[in-house]
Motif scaffolding. Structure first.
Motif, PDB file in Angstrom:
ATOM      1  N   LEU A   1       0.711  -1.219  -0.121  1.00  0.00           N
ATOM      2  CA  LEU A   1       0.017   0.142   0.000  1.00  0.00           C
ATOM      3  C   LEU A   1       0.921   1.197  -0.028  1.00  0.00           C
ATOM      4  O   LEU A   1       0.444   2.321  -0.612  1.00  0.00           O
ATOM      5  N   ASP A   2       1.937   1.163   0.757  1.00  0.00           N
ATOM      6  CA  ASP A   2       2.887   2.511   0.714  1.00  0.00           C
ATOM      7  C   ASP A   2       3.349   2.745  -0.609  1.00  0.00           C
ATOM      8  O   ASP A   2       3.371   3.870  -1.145  1.00  0.00           O
ATOM      9  N   LEU A   3       3.758   1.689  -1.564  1.00  0.00           N
ATOM     10  CA  LEU A   3       4.174   1.976  -2.683  1.00  0.00           C
ATOM     11  C   LEU A   3       3.038   2.517  -3.727  1.00  0.00           C
ATOM     12  O   LEU A   3       2.999   3.475  -4.480  1.00  0.00           O
ATOM     13  N   ARG A   4       1.816   1.937  -3.659  1.00  0.00           N
ATOM     14  CA  ARG A   4       0.584   2.348  -4.552  1.00  0.00           C
ATOM     15  C   ARG A   4       0.369   3.889  -4.227  1.00  0.00           C
ATOM     16  O   ARG A   4       0.121   4.756  -4.721  1.00  0.00           O
ATOM     17  N   SER A   5       0.511   4.172  -2.888  1.00  0.00           N
ATOM     18  CA  SER A   5       0.132   5.512  -2.426  1.00  0.00           C
ATOM     19  C   SER A   5       1.145   6.341  -2.724  1.00  0.00           C
ATOM     20  O   SER A   5       0.722   7.355  -3.276  1.00  0.00           O
ATOM     21  N   PHE A   6       2.283   6.003  -2.796  1.00  0.00           N
ATOM     22  CA  PHE A   6       3.399   6.824  -3.246  1.00  0.00           C
ATOM     23  C   PHE A   6       3.538   7.388  -4.781  1.00  0.00           C
ATOM     24  O   PHE A   6       3.487   8.242  -5.285  1.00  0.00           O
ATOM     25  N   ILE A   7       3.179   6.032  -5.638  1.00  0.00           N
ATOM     26  CA  ILE A   7       3.128   6.410  -6.997  1.00  0.00           C
ATOM     27  C   ILE A   7       1.835   7.217  -7.349  1.00  0.00           C
ATOM     28  O   ILE A   7       2.146   7.967  -8.126  1.00  0.00           O
ATOM     29  N   SER A   8       0.658   6.852  -6.554  1.00  0.00           N
ATOM     30  CA  SER A   8      -0.371   7.710  -7.005  1.00  0.00           C
ATOM     31  C   SER A   8      -0.078   9.415  -6.553  1.00  0.00           C
ATOM     32  O   SER A   8      -0.421  10.391  -7.300  1.00  0.00           O
ATOM     33  N   LYS A   9       0.340   9.614  -5.462  1.00  0.00           N
ATOM     34  CA  LYS A   9       0.809  10.876  -5.190  1.00  0.00           C
ATOM     35  C   LYS A   9       2.042  11.563  -5.919  1.00  0.00           C
ATOM     36  O   LYS A   9       1.769  12.647  -6.334  1.00  0.00           O
ATOM     37  N   GLN A  10       2.945  10.677  -6.661  1.00  0.00           N
ATOM     38  CA  GLN A  10       3.915  11.567  -7.324  1.00  0.00           C
ATOM     39  C   GLN A  10       3.299  11.633  -8.728  1.00  0.00           C
ATOM     40  O   GLN A  10       3.526  12.558  -9.372  1.00  0.00           O
ATOM     41  N   PHE A  11       2.189  10.921  -9.060  1.00  0.00           N
ATOM     42  CA  PHE A  11       1.576  11.081 -10.487  1.00  0.00           C
ATOM     43  C   PHE A  11       0.951  12.479 -10.189  1.00  0.00           C
ATOM     44  O   PHE A  11       0.864  13.646 -11.144  1.00  0.00           O
ATOM     45  N   THR A  12       0.330  12.808  -9.013  1.00  0.00           N
ATOM     46  CA  THR A  12      -0.117  14.089  -8.899  1.00  0.00           C
ATOM     47  C   THR A  12       0.821  15.312  -8.797  1.00  0.00           C
ATOM     48  O   THR A  12       0.539  16.393  -9.197  1.00  0.00           O
ATOM     49  N   ALA A  13       1.819  14.975  -7.964  1.00  0.00           N
ATOM     50  CA  ALA A  13       2.951  16.044  -7.858  1.00  0.00           C
ATOM     51  C   ALA A  13       3.396  16.446  -9.145  1.00  0.00           C
ATOM     52  O   ALA A  13       3.790  17.707  -9.696  1.00  0.00           O
ATOM     53  N   TYR A  14       3.754  15.292 -10.091  1.00  0.00           N
ATOM     54  CA  TYR A  14       4.276  15.578 -11.378  1.00  0.00           C
ATOM     55  C   TYR A  14       3.477  16.169 -12.503  1.00  0.00           C
ATOM     56  O   TYR A  14       3.930  16.564 -13.536  1.00  0.00           O
ATOM     57  N   ARG A  15       2.143  16.579 -12.164  1.00  0.00           N
ATOM     58  CA  ARG A  15       1.379  17.246 -13.067  1.00  0.00           C
ATOM     59  C   ARG A  15       1.936  18.515 -13.560  1.00  0.00           C
ATOM     60  O   ARG A  15       1.644  19.048 -14.396  1.00  0.00           O
ATOM     61  N   GLN A  16       2.596  19.199 -12.592  1.00  0.00           N
ATOM     62  CA  GLN A  16       3.275  20.379 -12.879  1.00  0.00           C
ATOM     63  C   GLN A  16       4.626  20.574 -13.475  1.00  0.00           C
ATOM     64  O   GLN A  16       5.199  21.514 -13.528  1.00  0.00           O
ATOM     65  N   PHE A  17       5.075  19.295 -13.658  1.00  0.00           N
ATOM     66  CA  PHE A  17       6.396  19.159 -14.351  1.00  0.00           C
ATOM     67  C   PHE A  17       6.305  18.513 -15.584  1.00  0.00           C
ATOM     68  O   PHE A  17       5.430  17.786 -16.173  1.00  0.00           O
ATOM     69  N   ASP A  18       7.144  18.716 -16.570  1.00  0.00           N
ATOM     70  CA  ASP A  18       7.643  17.969 -17.756  1.00  0.00           C
ATOM     71  C   ASP A  18       8.540  16.672 -17.427  1.00  0.00           C
ATOM     72  O   ASP A  18       9.605  17.307 -16.593  1.00  0.00           O
ATOM     73  N   VAL A  19       8.367  15.488 -17.765  1.00  0.00           N
ATOM     74  CA  VAL A  19       9.231  14.562 -17.356  1.00  0.00           C
ATOM     75  C   VAL A  19       9.565  13.936 -18.617  1.00  0.00           C
ATOM     76  O   VAL A  19       8.675  13.485 -19.443  1.00  0.00           O
ATOM     77  N   LYS A  20      10.729  13.970 -19.229  1.00  0.00           N
ATOM     78  CA  LYS A  20      11.373  13.591 -20.217  1.00  0.00           C
ATOM     79  C   LYS A  20      12.280  12.319 -19.881  1.00  0.00           C
ATOM     80  O   LYS A  20      12.953  12.340 -19.199  1.00  0.00           O
ATOM     81  N   HIS A  21      11.909  11.015 -20.665  1.00  0.00           N
ATOM     82  CA  HIS A  21      12.881   9.976 -20.321  1.00  0.00           C
ATOM     83  C   HIS A  21      13.681   9.518 -21.205  1.00  0.00           C
ATOM     84  O   HIS A  21      13.442   9.668 -22.707  1.00  0.00           O
ATOM     85  N   THR A  22      14.851   8.856 -21.101  1.00  0.00           N
ATOM     86  CA  THR A  22      15.575   8.162 -22.047  1.00  0.00           C
ATOM     87  C   THR A  22      16.073   7.124 -21.386  1.00  0.00           C
ATOM     88  O   THR A  22      16.497   6.779 -20.469  1.00  0.00           O
ATOM     89  N   VAL A  23      15.593   6.123 -22.394  1.00  0.00           N
ATOM     90  CA  VAL A  23      15.955   4.683 -22.207  1.00  0.00           C
ATOM     91  C   VAL A  23      17.584   4.289 -22.600  1.00  0.00           C
ATOM     92  O   VAL A  23      17.983   4.340 -23.665  1.00  0.00           O
ATOM     93  N   LEU A  24      18.430   4.136 -21.451  1.00  0.00           N
ATOM     94  CA  LEU A  24      19.599   4.103 -21.700  1.00  0.00           C
ATOM     95  C   LEU A  24      19.982   2.425 -22.032  1.00  0.00           C
ATOM     96  O   LEU A  24      21.143   2.292 -22.817  1.00  0.00           O
ATOM     97  N   ASP A  25      19.292   1.559 -21.690  1.00  0.00           N
ATOM     98  CA  ASP A  25      19.838   0.157 -21.748  1.00  0.00           C
ATOM     99  C   ASP A  25      18.542  -0.776 -21.339  1.00  0.00           C
ATOM    100  O   ASP A  25      17.926  -0.264 -20.593  1.00  0.00           O
ATOM    101  N   ILE A  26      18.191  -1.599 -22.573  1.00  0.00           N
ATOM    102  CA  ILE A  26      17.062  -2.446 -22.270  1.00  0.00           C
ATOM    103  C   ILE A  26      17.838  -3.826 -22.334  1.00  0.00           C
ATOM    104  O   ILE A  26      18.503  -4.162 -23.235  1.00  0.00           O
TER     105      ILE A  26
END
Length: 156
Positions: free
Chosen positions: A49-74
């Motif tokens: 539940l801590d992980l699920r709560s954390f991820i949900s709140k991160q989604f809310t917090a990051y709405r005010q940010f641009d997040v660009k990702h780069t996959v360095l290795d698969i």
């Protein structure tokens, strides 16, 4: 066979970021095993539940940010991703942003765990406005920061 595993791992990573861009927390979490966990420099090890709560709140917090990702290795069961996080507008404190490096461990198309690393001081200036960091001056500053972050991102 190896190609199929690489394609499946690549799809998991692509789907994670697609759901994150869309703000679809539910679909993002469905890509995680029931016993998935996150290792984070501020929050330590989060699961259940801590992980699920954390991820949900991160989604809310990051709405005010641009997040660009780069996959360095698969790889067959792990991927290394770098995320650049920056504010969408000038009203957000610390608009210079910060980077997150993540290693995502997967198996059979599902995330088992994430291990993330970032500069804690830069993260705190942006994600915990008003927090004064006493880095190098006051013993226990990391514990204080972690407690404040837990209240914001893990409390109900």
């Amino acid at each position: 066979m190896v190609d199929d595993e690489l394609k499946l791992n690549r799809k998991v990573i692509e789907d994670l970021f697609m759901h994150a861009r869309q703000g679809d927390v539910s679909s993002f979490l469905k890509l995680h095993a029931s016993d998935a966990y996150l290792v984070d420099p501020v929050f330590g090890c989060l699961s259940g539940l801590d992980l699920r709560s954390f991820i949900s709140k991160q989604f809310t917090a990051y709405r005010q940010f641009d997040v660009k990702h780069t996959v360095l290795d698969i790889g067959l069961c792990s991927s290394v991703v770098r995320m650049a996080v920056s504010a969408k507008d000038e009203s957000v404190q610390g608009r210079a942003g910060f980077e997150i490096n993540a290693c995502v461990i997967t198996k059979d198309g599902i995330v088992l765990h994430h291990e993330v690393d970032f500069d804690i001081a830069n993260w705190a200036r942006i994600m915990l406005p008003g927090v004064h960091l006493y880095r190098g001056i006051l013993p226990g500053w990391r514990r204080h920061l972690s407690a404040r972050a837990r209240r914001r991102f893990l409390s109900a």
